[in-house]
Enzyme design. Structure first.
Site, mmCIF file in Angstrom:
data_model
loop_
_atom_site.group_PDB
_atom_site.id
_atom_site.type_symbol
_atom_site.label_atom_id
_atom_site.label_comp_id
_atom_site.label_asym_id
_atom_site.label_seq_id
_atom_site.Cartn_x
_atom_site.Cartn_y
_atom_site.Cartn_z
ATOM 1 N N TYR A 1 0.860 -1.189 0.000
ATOM 2 C CA TYR A 1 0.000 0.000 0.000
ATOM 3 C C TYR A 1 0.895 1.238 0.000
ATOM 4 O O TYR A 1 1.914 1.276 0.702
ATOM 5 C CB TYR A 1 -0.890 0.011 1.258
ATOM 6 N N GLU B 1 -3.549 7.467 -3.770
ATOM 7 C CA GLU B 1 -3.426 6.199 -3.073
ATOM 8 C C GLU B 1 -3.255 5.075 -4.081
ATOM 9 O O GLU B 1 -3.960 5.049 -5.084
ATOM 10 C CB GLU B 1 -4.718 5.987 -2.280
#
Ligand code: GDP
Ligand code: MN
Length: 382
Positions: free
Chosen positions: A101, A189
């Site tokens: 991530y 993101e």
């Protein structure tokens, strides 16, 4: 403005971030043609502005054209958390070794940018954030200093990414920071950021929120708007240049000035009501602006009463009153209007309204009185 995945990926690609080759499709046939084009295996992905598509059945792997057809017809029209899928993104499938991530956003409390990286990316990152916050490495970035390559490398190392991924992940983080700052985003993101089985680091998903206040220097953003499923009330307000935010209460609110609009919301809350919106008509409360504002509020089926709260400073209350009366002649407004006018020429304004004697307009002298009256009409405190 939130971008859907494929738009976010195109945004990433401008800054050199590696993504998979893919194409958009709006029909099953287009999806199969796109899949043939990018080459099997492919991933068929729902393009909606909401996360958790994977878990909701909106992301499916297809080995051949028959599977691509099946998945495309299953996913088109699918309702994912209230968002109906109308567009697909078909990309060449990636062989995943690890899912990481990476994200950057603004930490308002710290007044700094915040980069976050985790070796535990994928569809359960929210749960990781809740139960093992230490599994996410964090770095505050001073906008004056920017993000150094060495700091990026340190961050991905701290996050425990695999050794063979570190250099590439650091490069991507620097590119992501550039995308976030130069691209005027509030949030970028990548989840998952993957390490492929052949050792490449690659963005498999994209979440990008653009800063609407920077839209004036990005004429190219207009292309992103067509597919977004923004609140129809907000779309109408935007068209007419009003500062409007939809909420879910029953008291429609119109005020002049953001501060007064906010305090009107507070006062409505204080007397037990709930606002249907925030709407600041700004300095120019003329008939056009007022008609537009009433029209926007009128499209909201939850509104049972409209509270108009105007403090005349530069804007004169008699002009506002004139504006409201003209607006009422132009648009059919369903809800009663509680009106508080104060400040410059308020006395003349009230006299005008009295003469007009509209049943629909209920004048009140004070803000608190107006709020109480509006909440009462909306059905009392909740
Ligand atoms: P989200 O659920 O809305 O976040 O959608 P993502 O784009 O993140 O996809 C969800 C999951 O699908 C990912 O975490 C991956 O596990 C899987 N996935 C997505 N693309 C691929 C791919 O190209 N190959 C493989 N094997 N899995 C993929
Ligand atoms: Mn994702």
């Amino acid at each position: 403005m939130d971008l859907v995945e494929y738009q976010g990926k195109q945004y990433f690609a401008r800054y050199g971030i590696s993504i998979s080759a893919g194409r958009v499709a709006d029909t099953v046939d287009e999806a199969v043609a796109a899949a043939d084009d990018v080459g099997y295996p492919v991933v068929v992905k729902a393009q909606v502005q909401v996360g958790g598509r994977g878990k909701a059945g909106g992301v499916k792997l297809a080995a051949d054209a028959a599977e691509a057809r099946q998945h495309a017809s299953d996913i088109l029209g699918l309702d994912i958390k209230g968002h109906v899928v109308r567009r697909l993104w078909i990309e060449h499938a990636t062989d995943i070794a690890k899912e990481y991530y990476a994200g950057i956003t603004l930490d308002r409390a710290a007044k700094l940018h915040l980069a976050m990286v985790s070796a535990r990316g994928g569809i359960d990152i929210e749960q990781v954030a809740d139960t093992e916050p230490e599994a996410i490495a964090r770095l505050h970035i001073n906008p004056l200093d920017g993000l150094e390559r060495s700091a990026a490398l340190q961050l991905v190392t701290d996050a425990g990414l695999d050794p063979e991924a570190l250099e590439q992940a650091a490069d991507i983080l620097v590119q992501l920071y550039q995308c976030y700052t130069e691209g005027d985003a509030d949030l970028v993101e990548i989840n998952p950021l993957v390490l492929t089985t052949d050792g490449r680091v690659h963005a498999l998903d994209a979440k990008v929120t653009l800063d609407d206040d920077a839209a004036f220097r990005h004429p190219e953003w207009s292309e992103f708007e067509e597919i977004g499923d923004i609140d129809p009330r907000e779309a109408l307000a935007k068209e007419t240049g009003l500062q409007y935010i939809g909420l879910d209460g029953s008291v429609g609110i119109i005020a002049n000035g953001a501060g007064l609009a906010m305090s009107t919301l507070d006062v409505v809350n204080q007397v037990g009501g709930s606002a249907a919106n925030f709407l600041d008509i700004g300095g120019g409360a003329n008939a056009d602006v007022m008609a537009n504002a009433l029209e926007v509020i009128n499209t909201d089926p939850n509104v049972r009463v409209i509270l108009v709260n105007i403090f005349g400073g530069i804007v004169r209350c008699d002009e506002v009153a004139e504006g409201i009366l003209t607006a009422l002649g132009r648009v059919e407004i369903a809800a009663p209007i509680v009106l508080r006018l104060d400040g410059t020429n308020a006395v003349q304004a009230r006299r005008m309204l009295e003469e007009h004697r509209s049943d629909q307009i209920i004048p009140e002298l004070t803000m608190i009185g107006a709020a109480k009256r509006a909440v009462e009409i909306a059905g009392g405190p909740s």
